[in-house]
Design an enzyme around this catalytic site. Structure first.
Site, PDB file in Angstrom:
ATOM      1  N   GLU A  50      -4.314 -31.730  38.360  1.00 43.93           N
ATOM      2  CA  GLU A  50      -5.047 -31.943  37.103  1.00 43.93           C
ATOM      3  C   GLU A  50      -5.204 -33.418  36.765  1.00 43.93           C
ATOM      4  OE1 GLU A  50      -2.608 -29.797  37.520  1.00 43.93           O
ATOM      5  OE2 GLU A  50      -3.180 -27.811  36.749  1.00 43.93           O
ATOM      6  N   PHE A 112       8.098 -19.394  27.766  1.00 41.18           N
ATOM      7  CA  PHE A 112       7.750 -19.840  29.122  1.00 41.18           C
ATOM      8  C   PHE A 112       6.603 -20.860  29.068  1.00 41.18           C
ATOM      9  CE2 PHE A 112       5.070 -18.856  32.979  1.00 41.18           C
ATOM     10  CZ  PHE A 112       5.929 -19.427  33.909  1.00 41.18           C
ATOM     11  N   GLN A 113       6.776 -21.987  29.688  1.00 38.20           N
ATOM     12  CA  GLN A 113       5.778 -23.070  29.779  1.00 38.20           C
ATOM     13  C   GLN A 113       5.452 -23.711  28.427  1.00 38.20           C
ATOM     14  OE1 GLN A 113       2.439 -21.316  31.988  1.00 38.20           O
ATOM     15  NE2 GLN A 113       3.260 -22.209  33.871  1.00 38.20           N
TER      16      GLN A 113
END
Ligand SMILES: Cc1ncc(C[n+]2csc(CCOP(=O)(O)OP(=O)(O)O)c2C)c(N)n1
Ligand SMILES: [Mg+2]
Length: 578
Positions: A50, A112-113
């Site tokens: 990214e 999560f994340q």
């Protein structure tokens, strides 16, 4: 008819002429990527990291002046964008980043994340907002696009994944947006005060930067009236250097002695569209006039007597009629002669010596310049490739030069080239990469093949983080941790489906470059270049000289005498220091 909020976003992008989005998909971003697929007009520019998406968007925006877009999935996906976004924001180019977020209901529970992109991206953006409800999204999206365009920087819209998929109940027709170019000049009083300073100062020097884009005629007319040598900052090179009889080269850490001299020996300095950061390079005790569209940037490098808020084009145009044309050309003559001498010495370093092995990087850069198209777009890695680009690539008003000039990040050349090539498919795009730089985002070679971008990558393989070694030497530190044990980059390129050639001897360079440039697809030329090439700042301060002496002593004391010998051998030629 739009059905989801993501469709509304895509329609808004399309209405404003956005043609592509750089990124990598992910669960939380699926609502958006699926809307792109349904739309079918905006292309998905798949990269392999990214960070490359951020750099690519930055290069596209720098080239077109219009909005470029990148996207990342939640947590690590959009976190990877961040370095490219810092680069875009520091370059003042309009980039929109779509940062997907974890489900809204989970925010705050260490899900999560989970990250908080609206906090993480705050520092590298002009606008950064979390969308909390579907109804909010179209308006936030519009504000973000307009902020990026109007303020020249990065806007980040943080969207929980499920909001992309929500019904767009009350969607309205999107409003097209584009970069505005307002006429902007200072008040008459300020212009008169500036003219008064310039009319009495015998020796005026101009320092010109990227704000001179689109103002070449006005810049030359002002230099002519003032008989002023024109020094440029790196980002100004592509707009200032060409067709310019007043050009005396670049200043700064990798600049020319003539650029430094012209700033040092003047009675007044005019800064045009530049935020050149290095304070020791500014003259002391002379009046400074600074022109910038961003008033808040004036005076932050050097005390400024007359601040002029406006574009370079309009301000210079309004100032010119107030200037009494000078007739004494002695300052100008002295500085241009100095520049010619510095230029001749640099050109001599780029001489063709067919048996040189490894090659001198100056020769490599000068050969690239000679063989490149008249409208080529160059990108250059932070590190010594920047130095060779600054010194040997000749601009002409059509060529472009993109780099991480303000943010100073390594590995920018290849991803910048991706954005350049995606947005300028018909043009030759050449990346000048370091061996450290290319390795850092090596996966993007695969992007070139997958996306059919015929970028030409030239790797300056010097087996080291050479620029850092120079910095270490200048600081009197023994070089450490800078070795690069390189693979055969040409072989890697071939394995990835690119044209690949390796050059070990100067005599092989031209054929290899010609073959790569003629190749109908992406190509990489791995050039083995000399590790120790002296590229010192134009003014050696006492501290720097002391540093070099200290370096020599320490290197010998620590048993590194061989390296010192190598440095001397390579550099026992004329250099551009006086
Ligand atoms: C992301 C990042 N990491 C580290 C640095 C510090 N740095 C500046 S130039 C450079 C060396 C670059 O090496 P290479 O790409 O091989 O170019 P060279 O100077 O050897 O030509 C480093 C490590 C940086 N600017 N950016
Ligand atoms: Mg290197």
């Amino acid at each position: 008819m739009a059905t989801t909020t993501a469709d509304v976003m895509v329609a808004a992008l399309r209405a404003s002429g956005v043609q592509r989005v750089y990124g990598i998909p992910g669960d939380s971003l699926n609502g958006f990527t699926d809307a792109l697929r349904r739309d079918g007009e905006i292309t998905w520019e798949h990269v392999r990291h990214e960070e490359a998406a951020g750099f690519a968007a930055a290069a596209e925006a720098a080239l077109t002046g219009e909005l470029a877009v990148c996207a990342g999935s939640c947590g690590p996906g959009n976190l990877h964008l961040i370095n490219g976004l810092f680069d875009a924001n520091r370059s003042n180019v309009p980039v929109l980043a779509i940062a997907a977020q974890i489900p809204a209901a989970e925010i705050g529970g260490e899900y999560f994340q989970e990250t908080h992109p609206q906090e993480l991206f705050r520092e590298c953006s002009v606008y950064c907002e979390l969308v909390s409800t579907p109804e909010q999204l179209p308006r936030i999206f519009d504000i973000a696009m307009r902020s990026a365009l109007a303020r020249g920087g990065v806007a980040v819209v943080v969207v929980p994944g499920e909001i992309f998929l929500a019904d767009a109940a009350h969607s309205v027709e999107p409003v097209p947006m584009w970069a505005a170019s307002p006429v902007m000049r200072p008040d008459d009083e300020s212009l008169a005060a500036a003219a008064e300073v310039l009319n009495v100062a015998p020796r005026v020097t101009i320092l010109a930067g990227a704000g001179c884009a689109g103002a070449h005629d006005q810049l030359i007319a002002l230099a002519e009236a003032l008989k002023a040598p024109v020094v440029h900052a790196f980002r100004g090179k592509e707009f200032v250097e060409y067709d310019n009889p007043y050009d005396v080269g670049m200043t700064g850490l990798i600049g020319f002695s003539s650029g430094y001299r012209a700033m040092e020996h003047c009675d007044a300095l005019v800064m045009l569209g530049t935020d050149f950061p290095y304070r020791p390079f500014y003259p002391e005790g002379v009046p400074v006039i600074q022109v910038d569209v961003r008033g808040e940037r004036i005076g932050r490098r050097v005390p400024v007597r007359i601040p002029l808020v406006g574009t370079v084009r309009d301000t210079t145009g309004a100032l010119l009629p107030l200037i009494t044309a000078k007739t004494d050309t002695s300052h100008l003559d002295q500085m241009t002669k100095h520049y010619q001498r510095a230029r001749a010495r640099l050109d001599k370093l780029a001489r063709d010596r067919r048996n040189d092995s490894p090659l001198h990087p100056q020769f490599v850069a000068a050969t690239i310049d000679r063989l490149a198209a008249a409208d080529a777009i160059f990108t250059a890695d932070v590190g010594t490739p920047c130095i060779w680009a600054a010194r040997y690539l000749r601009m002409n008003g059509s060529r472009r030069l993109i780099g991480s000039f303000n943010h100073g990040s390594m590995a920018n050349a290849l991803p910048h080239a991706i954005g350049a090539q995606a947005s300028s498919p018909g043009r030759q795009v050449i990346a000048l990469s370091g061996d450290g730089g290319i390795a850092m985002l090596l996966g993007e070679l695969i992007t070139l093949r997958q996306m059919h971008h015929p970028v030409k990558v030239v790797v300056f393989s010097n087996g080291a983080l050479s620029f850092v070694e120079l910095e270490m030497k200048a600081a009197g530190i023994v070089t450490f941790g800078t070795d690069l044990d390189n693979p055969d980059f040409a072989g890697i390129a071939r394995a990835a489906g690119l044209f690949g050639a390796r050059v070990d001897k100067a005599g092989e360079l031209e054929d290899a470059l010609r073959a790569a440039f003629a190749h109908d697809g992406p190509a990489l030329v791995d050039v083995r270049t000399a590790r120790q090439e002296l590229s010192l700042p134009p003014k050696l301060t006492y501290g720097q000289i002391k540093g070099f002496t200290l370096y020599a002593t320490r290197t010998i004391l620590s048993g590194g005498g061989g390296e010192l010998l190598e440095l001397t051998k390579t550099n026992l030629r004329e250099v551009d220091i006086e």
